[in-house]
Design a protein around this motif. Structure first.
Motif, PDB file in Angstrom:
ATOM      1  N   TYR A  41      14.082  35.167  14.005  1.00 46.55           N
ATOM      2  CA  TYR A  41      15.089  35.930  13.273  1.00 46.55           C
ATOM      3  C   TYR A  41      15.919  36.802  14.209  1.00 46.55           C
ATOM      4  O   TYR A  41      17.052  37.169  13.883  1.00 46.55           O
ATOM      5  CB  TYR A  41      14.453  36.771  12.168  1.00 46.55           C
ATOM      6  CG  TYR A  41      14.200  35.995  10.909  1.00 46.55           C
ATOM      7  CD1 TYR A  41      15.274  35.500  10.160  1.00 46.55           C
ATOM      8  CD2 TYR A  41      12.911  35.736  10.465  1.00 46.55           C
ATOM      9  CE1 TYR A  41      15.045  34.768   9.003  1.00 46.55           C
ATOM     10  CE2 TYR A  41      12.678  35.006   9.300  1.00 46.55           C
ATOM     11  CZ  TYR A  41      13.749  34.528   8.579  1.00 46.55           C
ATOM     12  OH  TYR A  41      13.531  33.794   7.435  1.00 46.55           O
ATOM     13  N   CYS A  43      17.063  35.693  16.980  1.00 49.30           N
ATOM     14  CA  CYS A  43      18.112  34.756  17.387  1.00 49.30           C
ATOM     15  C   CYS A  43      19.082  34.480  16.246  1.00 49.30           C
ATOM     16  O   CYS A  43      20.293  34.349  16.457  1.00 49.30           O
ATOM     17  CB  CYS A  43      17.498  33.436  17.865  1.00 49.30           C
ATOM     18  SG  CYS A  43      16.150  33.610  19.054  1.00 49.30           S
ATOM     19  N   PHE A  44      18.545  34.385  15.021  1.00 50.53           N
ATOM     20  CA  PHE A  44      19.369  34.051  13.859  1.00 50.53           C
ATOM     21  C   PHE A  44      20.295  35.191  13.441  1.00 50.53           C
ATOM     22  O   PHE A  44      21.440  34.959  13.056  1.00 50.53           O
ATOM     23  CB  PHE A  44      18.486  33.714  12.638  1.00 50.53           C
ATOM     24  CG  PHE A  44      17.609  32.514  12.816  1.00 50.53           C
ATOM     25  CD1 PHE A  44      17.944  31.492  13.689  1.00 50.53           C
ATOM     26  CD2 PHE A  44      16.429  32.402  12.088  1.00 50.53           C
ATOM     27  CE1 PHE A  44      17.119  30.388  13.840  1.00 50.53           C
ATOM     28  CE2 PHE A  44      15.608  31.299  12.228  1.00 50.53           C
ATOM     29  CZ  PHE A  44      15.953  30.289  13.106  1.00 50.53           C
ATOM     30  N   THR A 148      24.577  29.361  19.502  1.00 52.55           N
ATOM     31  CA  THR A 148      24.186  28.100  18.868  1.00 52.55           C
ATOM     32  C   THR A 148      23.278  27.282  19.767  1.00 52.55           C
ATOM     33  O   THR A 148      22.220  26.795  19.331  1.00 52.55           O
ATOM     34  CB  THR A 148      25.444  27.271  18.508  1.00 52.55           C
ATOM     35  OG1 THR A 148      26.279  28.033  17.626  1.00 52.55           O
ATOM     36  CG2 THR A 148      25.055  25.967  17.839  1.00 52.55           C
ATOM     37  N   THR A 151      19.803  29.136  20.402  1.00 50.45           N
ATOM     38  CA  THR A 151      18.974  29.144  19.201  1.00 50.45           C
ATOM     39  C   THR A 151      18.422  27.755  18.913  1.00 50.45           C
ATOM     40  O   THR A 151      17.252  27.592  18.554  1.00 50.45           O
ATOM     41  CB  THR A 151      19.776  29.652  17.987  1.00 50.45           C
ATOM     42  OG1 THR A 151      20.263  30.975  18.259  1.00 50.45           O
ATOM     43  CG2 THR A 151      18.914  29.686  16.738  1.00 50.45           C
TER      44      THR A 151
END
Length: 218
Positions: A41, A43-44, A148, A151
């Motif tokens: 999360y 990274c998100f 992108t 991740t």
């Protein structure tokens, strides 16, 4: 460099991102969940929003106007990333202690959060750092592609390792079976993960500095 870190922590990073590790850490209390998602999360959510904030604030221009060097700018930003990553991991590790107490006889499909698992989480974030930091500092401005790619690499690492943990009997014994009772083995995996995290992040810093020195800031 210390003042740059304080500038980011006080002005650049939304206070919400210091609370987020506590909320995400609480997900460790879900029995038998995919615990790799807890550090993911970061990274998100944290990285794209934090670097989007830096971009909207023209932080790069502001930082270069200060009496600091480009290597210090890179070092301070990486320090902020590492601080937040460690917050996510350490708080989740604390929650995992309660997980074992709440569900002492739970049969896990995905990795149980023993020390070895956290070593894998450190490696996962090491992969993320190496890709994100080096890609981002090609421009020190565009963060979308870097987020992108890094991740996706972190998810791929977690997926492959989890698959091996389920399918490979040797891996299964380490992370599910008798290996979980071997404190020395589990601690060794954790320390190994921390060392890889430190080495990859240091390598990312060196590559990022070389790239950032070539960036022309108007």
């Amino acid at each position: 460099m210390y003042n740059l870190v304080l500038k980011d922590l006080k002005l650049g990073v939304n206070p919400w991102f210091f609370v987020l590790p506590l909320i995400m850490g609480g997900l460790m209390l879900i029995p038998g969940w995919v615990y790799f998602l807890v550090p993911l999360y970061f990274c998100f959510i944290t990285v794209p929003n934090m670097f989007g904030g830096f971009k909207s604030q023209n932080d790069l221009i502001f930082s270069t106007m200060m009496p600091v060097t480009k290597p210090d700018i890179v070092k301070s930003r990486i320090a902020v990333i590492v601080i937040l990553e460690l917050m996510h991991l350490l708080i989740a590790m604390i929650f995992s202690i309660f997980t074992f107490r709440l569900y002492p006889h739970l049969t896990y499909i995905f990795f149980p959060p023993y020390m070895g698992f956290w070593g894998l989480c450190f490696i996962m974030l090491a992969v993320f750092n190496l890709i994100f930091i080096t890609m981002y500092y090609k421009t020190a401005y565009k963060y979308g592609a870097a987020t992108t790619a890094s991740t996706a690499a972190a998810i791929l690492f977690a997926g492959l390792v989890q698959w091996e943990g389920i399918q490979n009997s040797w891996m299964h014994s380490i992370f599910y079976g008798s290996g979980t009772e071997n404190t020395a083995l589990q601690f060794s995996i954790l320390i190994g993960g921390i060392l890889i995290f430190a080495a990859f992040t240091l390598l990312a810093y060196r590559i990022a500095v070389r790239r950032f020195l070539k960036v022309e800031i108007l």
